[in-house]
Scaffold this motif. Sequence first.
Motif, PDB file in Angstrom:
ATOM      1  N   ASN A  19      65.695  -9.522  46.620  1.00 30.07           N
ATOM      2  CA  ASN A  19      66.307  -8.220  46.683  1.00 30.07           C
ATOM      3  C   ASN A  19      65.174  -7.077  46.436  1.00 30.07           C
ATOM      4  O   ASN A  19      64.805  -5.940  46.824  1.00 30.07           O
ATOM      5  CB  ASN A  19      67.210  -8.106  45.540  1.00 30.07           C
ATOM      6  CG  ASN A  19      68.630  -8.715  46.073  1.00 30.07           C
ATOM      7  OD1 ASN A  19      68.918  -8.655  47.407  1.00 30.07           O
ATOM      8  ND2 ASN A  19      69.587  -8.804  45.247  1.00 30.07           N
ATOM      9  N   SER A  23      63.996  -4.247  48.833  1.00 27.86           N
ATOM     10  CA  SER A  23      64.303  -3.084  48.473  1.00 27.86           C
ATOM     11  C   SER A  23      63.269  -2.234  48.729  1.00 27.86           C
ATOM     12  O   SER A  23      63.169  -0.943  49.143  1.00 27.86           O
ATOM     13  CB  SER A  23      64.579  -3.153  47.007  1.00 27.86           C
ATOM     14  OG  SER A  23      65.967  -3.495  46.741  1.00 27.86           O
ATOM     15  N   LYS A  24      61.902  -2.729  48.301  1.00 23.21           N
ATOM     16  CA  LYS A  24      60.749  -1.943  48.718  1.00 23.21           C
ATOM     17  C   LYS A  24      60.557  -1.680  50.193  1.00 23.21           C
ATOM     18  O   LYS A  24      60.199  -0.589  50.830  1.00 23.21           O
ATOM     19  CB  LYS A  24      59.530  -2.787  48.165  1.00 23.21           C
ATOM     20  CG  LYS A  24      59.448  -2.802  46.384  1.00 23.21           C
ATOM     21  CD  LYS A  24      58.239  -3.585  46.219  1.00 23.21           C
ATOM     22  CE  LYS A  24      58.562  -3.859  44.628  1.00 23.21           C
ATOM     23  NZ  LYS A  24      57.657  -4.825  44.256  1.00 23.21           N
ATOM     24  N   LEU A  26      62.597  -1.879  52.925  1.00 20.98           N
ATOM     25  CA  LEU A  26      63.698  -1.031  53.525  1.00 20.98           C
ATOM     26  C   LEU A  26      63.774   0.360  52.517  1.00 20.98           C
ATOM     27  O   LEU A  26      64.699   1.199  53.217  1.00 20.98           O
ATOM     28  CB  LEU A  26      64.875  -1.751  53.749  1.00 20.98           C
ATOM     29  CG  LEU A  26      64.842  -2.838  54.328  1.00 20.98           C
ATOM     30  CD1 LEU A  26      66.068  -3.786  54.438  1.00 20.98           C
ATOM     31  CD2 LEU A  26      64.231  -2.887  55.760  1.00 20.98           C
ATOM     32  N   ASP A  27      63.189   0.511  51.823  1.00 17.29           N
ATOM     33  CA  ASP A  27      63.509   1.765  50.761  1.00 17.29           C
ATOM     34  C   ASP A  27      64.988   1.781  50.511  1.00 17.29           C
ATOM     35  O   ASP A  27      65.363   2.962  50.462  1.00 17.29           O
ATOM     36  CB  ASP A  27      62.602   2.975  51.349  1.00 17.29           C
ATOM     37  CG  ASP A  27      62.828   4.122  50.386  1.00 17.29           C
ATOM     38  OD1 ASP A  27      62.821   3.762  49.201  1.00 17.29           O
ATOM     39  OD2 ASP A  27      62.609   5.315  50.778  1.00 17.29           O
ATOM     40  N   SER A  28      65.615   0.916  50.289  1.00 14.20           N
ATOM     41  CA  SER A  28      67.145   0.991  49.834  1.00 14.20           C
ATOM     42  C   SER A  28      67.553  -0.107  48.857  1.00 14.20           C
ATOM     43  O   SER A  28      66.737  -1.100  49.022  1.00 14.20           O
ATOM     44  CB  SER A  28      68.099   1.307  50.918  1.00 14.20           C
ATOM     45  OG  SER A  28      68.016  -0.250  51.853  1.00 14.20           O
ATOM     46  N   GLU A  29      68.591  -0.160  48.447  1.00 10.29           N
ATOM     47  CA  GLU A  29      69.163  -1.233  47.440  1.00 10.29           C
ATOM     48  C   GLU A  29      70.039  -1.825  48.092  1.00 10.29           C
ATOM     49  O   GLU A  29      70.883  -1.303  48.994  1.00 10.29           O
ATOM     50  CB  GLU A  29      69.790  -0.344  46.237  1.00 10.29           C
ATOM     51  CG  GLU A  29      68.899   0.369  45.397  1.00 10.29           C
ATOM     52  CD  GLU A  29      67.677  -0.689  44.628  1.00 10.29           C
ATOM     53  OE1 GLU A  29      68.215  -1.837  44.100  1.00 10.29           O
ATOM     54  OE2 GLU A  29      66.554  -0.181  44.616  1.00 10.29           O
ATOM     55  N   TYR A  31      73.850  -3.267  49.020  1.00  8.20           N
ATOM     56  CA  TYR A  31      75.063  -2.566  48.758  1.00  8.20           C
ATOM     57  C   TYR A  31      76.236  -3.513  48.180  1.00  8.20           C
ATOM     58  O   TYR A  31      77.180  -2.976  47.876  1.00  8.20           O
ATOM     59  CB  TYR A  31      75.560  -1.587  50.048  1.00  8.20           C
ATOM     60  CG  TYR A  31      76.051  -2.661  51.131  1.00  8.20           C
ATOM     61  CD1 TYR A  31      77.485  -3.165  51.333  1.00  8.20           C
ATOM     62  CD2 TYR A  31      75.190  -2.960  52.207  1.00  8.20           C
ATOM     63  CE1 TYR A  31      77.776  -4.044  52.312  1.00  8.20           C
ATOM     64  CE2 TYR A  31      75.679  -3.815  53.215  1.00  8.20           C
ATOM     65  CZ  TYR A  31      76.747  -4.129  53.276  1.00  8.20           C
ATOM     66  OH  TYR A  31      77.220  -5.000  54.305  1.00  8.20           O
ATOM     67  N   PHE A  46      71.796  -5.654  52.742  1.00 12.20           N
ATOM     68  CA  PHE A  46      71.410  -4.402  52.877  1.00 12.20           C
ATOM     69  C   PHE A  46      71.755  -3.713  54.213  1.00 12.20           C
ATOM     70  O   PHE A  46      72.009  -4.458  55.394  1.00 12.20           O
ATOM     71  CB  PHE A  46      69.696  -4.714  53.122  1.00 12.20           C
ATOM     72  CG  PHE A  46      69.012  -5.000  51.836  1.00 12.20           C
ATOM     73  CD1 PHE A  46      69.196  -6.380  51.429  1.00 12.20           C
ATOM     74  CD2 PHE A  46      68.443  -4.053  50.930  1.00 12.20           C
ATOM     75  CE1 PHE A  46      68.717  -6.612  50.127  1.00 12.20           C
ATOM     76  CE2 PHE A  46      68.013  -4.318  49.767  1.00 12.20           C
ATOM     77  CZ  PHE A  46      67.954  -5.445  49.463  1.00 12.20           C
ATOM     78  N   LYS A  47      72.067  -2.294  54.244  1.00 14.23           N
ATOM     79  CA  LYS A  47      72.294  -1.709  55.459  1.00 14.23           C
ATOM     80  C   LYS A  47      71.125  -1.289  56.118  1.00 14.23           C
ATOM     81  O   LYS A  47      70.138  -0.712  55.319  1.00 14.23           O
ATOM     82  CB  LYS A  47      73.099  -0.303  55.135  1.00 14.23           C
ATOM     83  CG  LYS A  47      74.776  -0.743  55.046  1.00 14.23           C
ATOM     84  CD  LYS A  47      75.490   0.560  55.393  1.00 14.23           C
ATOM     85  CE  LYS A  47      77.113   0.025  55.575  1.00 14.23           C
ATOM     86  NZ  LYS A  47      77.543  -0.188  54.113  1.00 14.23           N
ATOM     87  N   LEU A  48      71.021  -1.264  57.559  1.00 14.72           N
ATOM     88  CA  LEU A  48      69.880  -0.946  58.242  1.00 14.72           C
ATOM     89  C   LEU A  48      70.260  -0.216  59.623  1.00 14.72           C
ATOM     90  O   LEU A  48      70.360  -1.070  60.233  1.00 14.72           O
ATOM     91  CB  LEU A  48      68.919  -1.987  58.431  1.00 14.72           C
ATOM     92  CG  LEU A  48      67.548  -1.745  59.068  1.00 14.72           C
ATOM     93  CD1 LEU A  48      66.834  -1.025  57.958  1.00 14.72           C
ATOM     94  CD2 LEU A  48      66.891  -3.285  59.379  1.00 14.72           C
ATOM     95  N   LYS A  52      72.661  -4.837  59.584  1.00 15.30           N
ATOM     96  CA  LYS A  52      72.457  -5.360  58.306  1.00 15.30           C
ATOM     97  C   LYS A  52      71.472  -6.562  58.111  1.00 15.30           C
ATOM     98  O   LYS A  52      71.360  -7.175  58.955  1.00 15.30           O
ATOM     99  CB  LYS A  52      73.884  -5.653  57.565  1.00 15.30           C
ATOM    100  CG  LYS A  52      74.782  -4.655  57.438  1.00 15.30           C
ATOM    101  CD  LYS A  52      76.331  -5.340  57.307  1.00 15.30           C
ATOM    102  CE  LYS A  52      77.388  -4.272  57.352  1.00 15.30           C
ATOM    103  NZ  LYS A  52      78.712  -4.846  57.666  1.00 15.30           N
TER     104      LYS A  52
END
Length: 139
Positions: A19, A23-24, A26-29, A31, A46-48, A52
Motif C-alpha cells: 500500500n 500510494s507513492k 500512483l500518488d493516491s491512497e 479506497y 486503488f483507482k486508476l 483499478k
Amino acid sequence: MIRKIEHLGIAVKSIKNSNDLLSKLLDSEPYKEEAVESESVLTSFFKLGETKVELLEASSPDSSISKFIEKRGEGIHHIALDVVGIEDELKRLQDLGFQLIHDTPKAGADGKKIAFLHPKSTNGILVELCEDMESSDGD
Ligand code: ZN
C-alpha cells in the motif's frame, strides 16, 4: 458482454508495505481494504482512471496467493474483465473451449460476482470475470 479491464490483481507478501509503495507510485491512497474469507486473502484497491489495481496478500498458508508467491514470487496474479451477464459469458467461453475454474459465479471482493478461467487455457494468464452485484440483470 466484456466491457473493459476492471482491475489488475497483484500478489504481494505484505499489503501494508505494498500500500505504501503503490500510494507513492500512483500518488493516491487505497479506497478500500477488504478480507475475503472464502479465498483466504486480504485485498486493497486503488483507482486508476477507469480501472483499478487490486493488491492481494494471503491470510493463510493454504491460500492460492501463498502458493502463487512460492512458485513465481510477487507480481501480476490476474487480469479481471468487467462483464455484463457473467453467467452468459461463462457459458460462451466454455463453449469455445476455455477451461473454467468456477462453473458458477461466487461472491468476491469489492461488491462483485466473480469467476476465474484456468490459465492453462489462456496462455498462462489467470483471467477473472467480474460483474457488479447490483447490475446482475444486465442490459
Ligand atoms: Zn481480482
